[in-house]
Design a protein around this motif. Sequence first.
Motif, short mmCIF file in Angstrom:
data_model
loop_
_atom_site.label_atom_id
_atom_site.label_comp_id
_atom_site.label_asym_id
_atom_site.label_seq_id
_atom_site.Cartn_x
_atom_site.Cartn_y
_atom_site.Cartn_z
N HIS A 71 0.83 -1.21 0.00
CA HIS A 71 0.00 0.00 0.00
C HIS A 71 0.86 1.26 0.00
CE1 HIS A 71 -4.08 -1.50 0.31
NE2 HIS A 71 -3.70 -2.38 1.21
N THR A 158 -1.95 -8.13 13.68
CA THR A 158 -3.31 -7.91 13.14
C THR A 158 -4.20 -9.09 13.45
OG1 THR A 158 -2.33 -6.60 11.37
CG2 THR A 158 -4.60 -7.31 11.07
N LEU A 178 -11.48 -15.85 6.29
CA LEU A 178 -11.47 -15.50 4.86
C LEU A 178 -10.11 -14.89 4.54
CD1 LEU A 178 -14.96 -13.72 4.62
CD2 LEU A 178 -14.40 -16.09 4.05
N GLY A 182 -3.03 -15.98 3.33
CA GLY A 182 -2.18 -14.79 3.23
C GLY A 182 -1.45 -14.47 4.51
N GLY A 183 -0.87 -13.27 4.55
CA GLY A 183 -0.07 -12.85 5.70
C GLY A 183 -0.86 -12.92 6.99
N VAL A 184 -1.93 -12.17 7.08
CA VAL A 184 -2.71 -12.12 8.33
C VAL A 184 -3.40 -13.47 8.56
CG1 VAL A 184 -4.59 -10.95 9.54
CG2 VAL A 184 -3.07 -9.62 8.04
N SER A 204 -7.77 -19.90 -2.32
CA SER A 204 -7.88 -20.41 -3.69
C SER A 204 -7.31 -21.83 -3.77
CB SER A 204 -7.13 -19.49 -4.65
OG SER A 204 -5.76 -19.48 -4.31
N LYS A 207 -3.67 -23.02 -2.83
CA LYS A 207 -3.14 -22.78 -1.49
C LYS A 207 -3.89 -23.61 -0.42
CE LYS A 207 -1.76 -18.19 -3.01
NZ LYS A 207 -1.97 -16.74 -2.93
N ALA A 241 -9.86 -11.11 3.68
CA ALA A 241 -9.73 -10.88 2.23
C ALA A 241 -10.99 -11.35 1.53
CB ALA A 241 -8.53 -11.64 1.69
N THR A 262 -11.23 -7.06 8.77
CA THR A 262 -9.84 -6.70 8.97
C THR A 262 -9.26 -6.05 7.72
OG1 THR A 262 -9.66 -8.59 10.41
CG2 THR A 262 -7.60 -7.69 9.61
N PHE A 295 -8.25 -1.97 13.68
CA PHE A 295 -7.18 -1.14 13.12
C PHE A 295 -5.94 -1.50 13.93
CE2 PHE A 295 -4.76 2.75 12.38
CZ PHE A 295 -4.87 2.82 11.01
N PHE A 335 4.31 -10.86 -5.33
CA PHE A 335 3.22 -10.58 -4.37
C PHE A 335 2.01 -10.02 -5.12
CE2 PHE A 335 1.02 -7.74 -1.39
CZ PHE A 335 0.73 -8.64 -0.38
N GLY A 342 1.35 -17.52 2.32
CA GLY A 342 1.78 -17.00 3.62
C GLY A 342 2.52 -15.71 3.41
N1 LIG Z 1 -6.94 -3.62 9.77
C1 LIG Z 1 -5.63 -3.57 9.84
O1 LIG Z 1 -5.03 -2.92 10.71
C2 LIG Z 1 -4.84 -4.35 8.82
C3 LIG Z 1 -3.53 -4.75 9.09
C4 LIG Z 1 -2.87 -5.54 8.14
C5 LIG Z 1 -3.51 -5.85 6.94
N2 LIG Z 1 -4.75 -5.37 6.71
C6 LIG Z 1 -5.46 -5.69 5.46
O2 LIG Z 1 -5.84 -7.06 5.51
C7 LIG Z 1 -5.91 -7.56 4.21
C8 LIG Z 1 -5.11 -8.85 4.12
O3 LIG Z 1 -3.76 -8.56 4.40
P1 LIG Z 1 -2.68 -9.71 4.18
O4 LIG Z 1 -1.39 -9.13 4.57
O5 LIG Z 1 -3.13 -10.97 4.80
O6 LIG Z 1 -2.74 -9.83 2.59
P2 LIG Z 1 -2.20 -11.00 1.67
O7 LIG Z 1 -0.95 -11.54 2.24
O8 LIG Z 1 -2.24 -10.48 0.28
O9 LIG Z 1 -3.29 -12.14 1.84
C9 LIG Z 1 -4.57 -12.10 1.33
C10 LIG Z 1 -4.95 -13.54 0.98
O10 LIG Z 1 -6.31 -13.61 0.67
C11 LIG Z 1 -6.50 -14.56 -0.38
N3 LIG Z 1 -7.74 -14.21 -1.07
C12 LIG Z 1 -7.91 -13.37 -2.11
N4 LIG Z 1 -9.22 -13.32 -2.45
C13 LIG Z 1 -9.86 -14.12 -1.58
C14 LIG Z 1 -11.23 -14.49 -1.42
N5 LIG Z 1 -12.18 -14.05 -2.25
N6 LIG Z 1 -11.55 -15.33 -0.41
C15 LIG Z 1 -10.61 -15.81 0.42
N7 LIG Z 1 -9.28 -15.52 0.30
C16 LIG Z 1 -8.93 -14.68 -0.69
C17 LIG Z 1 -5.24 -14.45 -1.23
O11 LIG Z 1 -4.75 -15.61 -1.85
P3 LIG Z 1 -5.60 -16.70 -2.66
O12 LIG Z 1 -6.81 -16.01 -3.17
O13 LIG Z 1 -4.70 -17.11 -3.80
O14 LIG Z 1 -5.86 -17.82 -1.71
C18 LIG Z 1 -4.17 -14.06 -0.21
O15 LIG Z 1 -3.43 -15.21 0.23
C19 LIG Z 1 -5.40 -6.46 3.28
O16 LIG Z 1 -6.49 -5.78 2.73
C20 LIG Z 1 -4.63 -5.56 4.21
O17 LIG Z 1 -4.57 -4.23 3.76
C21 LIG Z 1 -5.43 -4.65 7.63
#
Ligand SMILES: NC(=O)c1ccc[n+]([C@@H]2O[C@H](COP(=O)([O-])OP(=O)(O)OC[C@H]3O[C@@H](n4cnc5c(N)ncnc54)[C@H](OP(=O)(O)O)[C@@H]3O)[C@@H](O)[C@H]2O)c1
Length: 348
Positions: A71, A158, A178, A182-184, A204, A207, A241, A262, A295, A335, A342
């Motif tokens: 971001h 998070t 959901l 991914g990372g979180v 998906s 994974k 997500a 989240t 947050f 990415f 992960g």
């Molecule tokens: N609120 C906060 O303070 C905070 C803090 C950190 C992050 N975030 C937000 O949280 C979100 C996730 O962060 P992240 O670091 O985990 O991102 P990430 O590493 O990109 O992981 C997101 C995961 O979701 C999967 N995904 C995509 N579409 C999906 C769907 N329709 N259903 C289920 N899974 C799906 C993706 O892979 P596959 O689809 O290939 O499985 C990916 O592995 C982001 O929007 C980030 O900005 C918020």
Amino acid sequence: MTSGQQAAETPLSGGSPTAEQQASSTMRAIVQEAYGSADVLHMAQIPKPKIAENEVLVRVHAAGLGRGTWHVTRGLPYALRLAYGLRAPKNPVPGLDLAGTVVAIGAAVTRFAAGDQVFGVGKGSFAEYATARESQLARKPANISFEQASVVPVSACTALQALRAASQITPGQKVLVLGASGGVGSYAVQLAKAAGAEVTGVCSTGKVDLVSSLGADHVIDYTKQDFADGIEHYDLILDIAGNPTLSRLRRALTATGTAVITGGEEGGSWTGSMDRQLRALALSPFISQRLTMVFATQGSADLEHLAGLIEAGTLVPAVGRSYPLEQVSNAMRYFDAGKARGKIAITI
Ligand SMILES: NC(=O)c1ccc[n+]([C@@H]2O[C@H](COP(=O)([O-])OP(=O)(O)OC[C@H]3O[C@@H](n4cnc5c(N)ncnc54)[C@H](OP(=O)(O)O)[C@@H]3O)[C@@H](O)[C@H]2O)c1
């Protein structure tokens, strides 16, 4: 080394610095002069950062690449530029998560000394050195590598705070994650399991194996099955997500279930997923289910708590891939393409 002393000295006498002095006052770093795609990221030799009173200077051994850094690199959503710089990032060095060794401490720092191995959040971790506030660091768990430690801070804090926002999980409760791949999500699955929940992860096809290996009891491949098909109902949904509509979230919840929103990436360019989160907060008081958001912050108390879980073997960082510092733009493209499993670590 005395308090406030920098490991790297700049030349004190006049004249041009020698090659040796130059090398000790500068560092290799990834920089970006503008917001944009992976193409804006390039390697440069820049001055080492200076620490403030409440900061330490860390020799970075590994840095985490995740959605937060994505971001900031992109400058999206635009609202983020109010904090990070309107036209270009105020700090040209990207990167938040880090793990490394303390080389200098500010005058007000009491918890760390030179030589300590730490992990946490710094200012510009895609570099050989980064500053970090004492309050955003903890000692690195001894049983994991710097690479593993570097992918913990933002994502695991998070996940932890999202679960807390849901209140107490009681053993046997059904939790849906959901974005479990991914990372979180990779931490959320493990933390929910550790709390005794029956965990279903959504991701998906490619994974599914990863999410199973994290300990999920069930995995839904969202390309084949809709989590909101009305067959199963969950006490808690961690909506990390996928951007489901609020009505789909509610359809998958029990009558008194909780959804913690989240993240989500498909909101508008100005506010991102905030719109859905604010609508959830506005609706929640009028329905039997609870819709809330988180947050996340990265304070040392939570980092220490996570370190304890890692040392106990309850939590294992899932590093899908590592790249050397000079390959950060390739890591960002990987990415961006949604291939990460992960977390991604950058080694320095
Ligand atoms: N609120 C906060 O303070 C905070 C803090 C950190 C992050 N975030 C937000 O949280 C979100 C996730 O962060 P992240 O670091 O985990 O991102 P990430 O590493 O990109 O992981 C997101 C995961 O979701 C999967 N995904 C995509 N579409 C999906 C769907 N329709 N259903 C289920 N899974 C799906 C993706 O892979 P596959 O689809 O290939 O499985 C990916 O592995 C982001 O929007 C980030 O900005 C918020």
